[in-house]
Write a protein that holds these residues in place. Structure first.
Motif, PDB file in Angstrom:
ATOM      1  N   GLN A   1       0.835  -1.204   0.000  1.00 34.87           N
ATOM      2  CA  GLN A   1       0.000   0.000   0.000  1.00 34.87           C
ATOM      3  C   GLN A   1       0.875   1.261   0.000  1.00 34.87           C
ATOM      4  O   GLN A   1       0.582   2.221  -0.709  1.00 34.87           O
TER       5      GLN A   1
ATOM      6  N   ALA B   1      -4.460  -1.939  -1.867  1.00 32.42           N
ATOM      7  CA  ALA B   1      -3.486  -3.033  -1.765  1.00 32.42           C
ATOM      8  C   ALA B   1      -3.932  -4.070  -0.749  1.00 32.42           C
ATOM      9  O   ALA B   1      -3.684  -5.267  -0.916  1.00 32.42           O
TER      10      ALA B   1
ATOM     11  N   ARG C   1       2.362  -6.236  -5.905  1.00 32.33           N
ATOM     12  CA  ARG C   1       2.469  -4.863  -6.404  1.00 32.33           C
ATOM     13  C   ARG C   1       1.747  -4.714  -7.740  1.00 32.33           C
ATOM     14  O   ARG C   1       0.988  -3.753  -7.940  1.00 32.33           O
TER      15      ARG C   1
ATOM     16  N   ALA D   1      -2.016  -4.940  -7.024  1.00 31.50           N
ATOM     17  CA  ALA D   1      -2.535  -3.731  -6.381  1.00 31.50           C
ATOM     18  C   ALA D   1      -2.627  -2.581  -7.372  1.00 31.50           C
ATOM     19  O   ALA D   1      -3.577  -1.791  -7.332  1.00 31.50           O
TER      20      ALA D   1
END
Length: 338
Positions: free
Chosen positions: A34, A62, A78, A81
């Motif tokens: 996040q 995330a 990653r 997200a």
């Protein structure tokens, strides 16, 4: 709804979470990713100021990805997200009053599909700027690693999702609220759940051959999981949708078609959710064997459907994107909270 009605709806949401038989899960990388996501969106020019970054952190995209794909590696989370953030930014672009008309959504769809199907060199006048750059970045690793049949499966799901957004925008522009069954069918497209399902294969490294992926037993469970997470979201976003959705919310569609107050419709949607959850669990237990070479991958995929439902429930109740989560900032744990 009144304040009393909002409190009642939040109580229903928390009751449904308590009744959910699916175990909650959360990636250990979620909070770190996040922070990374905030940096990425800032660098791309998608966050105007510190307040926008704070809203992003409290929305927790995330953490949502980390609940749906709890076993993903940190680099893969990653990418996931970033994809989640892209879809939510597109949702904000398309939804609500004063948003792009159906023609604008169609242009966005065409530009997005050109990028997904032809690669980052493909250009389209309806899709440019920071939002395009975010998708280029998020799509890089799935495009590099996954086979052509998977990329087609994913892009077809995105096409269906954006077609749903276009159909909803057209209905809103025409001032035509949907009936219950029409809405349920449309909501399966607008939810983006069908987009999230191919990502299970990317996140786990356990791809399914097309005949298994499209087997009727798996497709019925995919549909039920979509309904469960969509209807829970409809309950959570009811106050906002009353003002902006033009009747595109299961509670609103049911209240209009049955001629009942919104409070009664909330209870009816909750009853329908519980019945479909029982059906989901029964059908999952009855999925046939596909043989020893495939059963492990099938089980991982079914776990992905379950994570999509439970992850949506838990994230909705912690995310500041919805009223039920707006008063509580998520902590660094939460894998066992129910």
């Amino acid at each position: 709804m009144s304040m009393k009605g909002s409190v009642m709806t939040e109580a229903v949401l928390r009751s449904l979470r308590s009744d959910c038989p699916i175990r909650p899960r959360l990636s250990p990388y979620a909070d770190g990713v996040q922070e990374w996501l905030g940096d990425q969106l800032d660098q791309l020019g998608l966050l105007r100021d510190a307040a926008a970054r704070e809203r992003l952190a409290r929305a927790g995209f995330a953490r949502y990805a980390g609940r749906l794909y709890p076993d993903a590696t940190e680099p893969d989370l990653r990418a996931l997200a970033a994809l989640f953030a892209w879809f939510f930014l597109v949702d904000d672009l398309c939804d609500g009053p004063g948003r792009p008309d159906p023609a604008g959504i169609r242009a966005l769809r065409d530009g997005t599909l050109a990028l997904l199907r032809e690669g980052p060199r493909a250009r389209h006048p309806g899709f440019s700027g920071p939002l395009r750059r975010l998708l280029v970045q998020a799509w890089r690793e799935p495009r590099r690693r996954m086979p052509a049949r998977w990329r087609l499966r994913f892009s077809d799901a995105v096409a269906d999702h954006l077609d749903g957004a276009w159909r909803e925008a057209a209905a809103k522009a025409a001032g035509r609220p949907p009936g219950i069954e029409e809405y349920v069918a449309l909501r399966r497209a607008t939810s983006a759940a069908y987009v999230s399902y191919p990502l299970i294969e990317f996140a786990t490294g356990r791809p399914l051959p097309d005949p298994v992926y499209h087997h009727p037993a798996l497709r019925r469970l995919a549909e039920l999981a979509n309904d469960l997470l969509s209807w829970f979201n409809d309950l959570a976003s009811l106050d906002r949708d009353r003002a902006t959705a033009g009747g595109h919310n299961l509670v609103l569609a049911l209240a209009a078609e049955r001629g009942v107050p919104a409070a009664d419709a909330v209870a009816l949607v909750a009853d329908r959710w519980r019945a479909e959850m029982a059906r989901f669990m029964a059908l999952r237990a009855a999925v046939p064997s596909f043989g020893p070479a495939l059963d492990g991958s099938v089980a991982v995929h079914l776990d992905g459907f379950s994570n999509a439902v439970r992850g949506t429930v838990d994230w909705t109740l912690e995310s500041a994107r919805y009223p039920a989560g707006s008063t509580r900032r998520p902590g660094l744990t939460g894998t066992a909270a129910r």
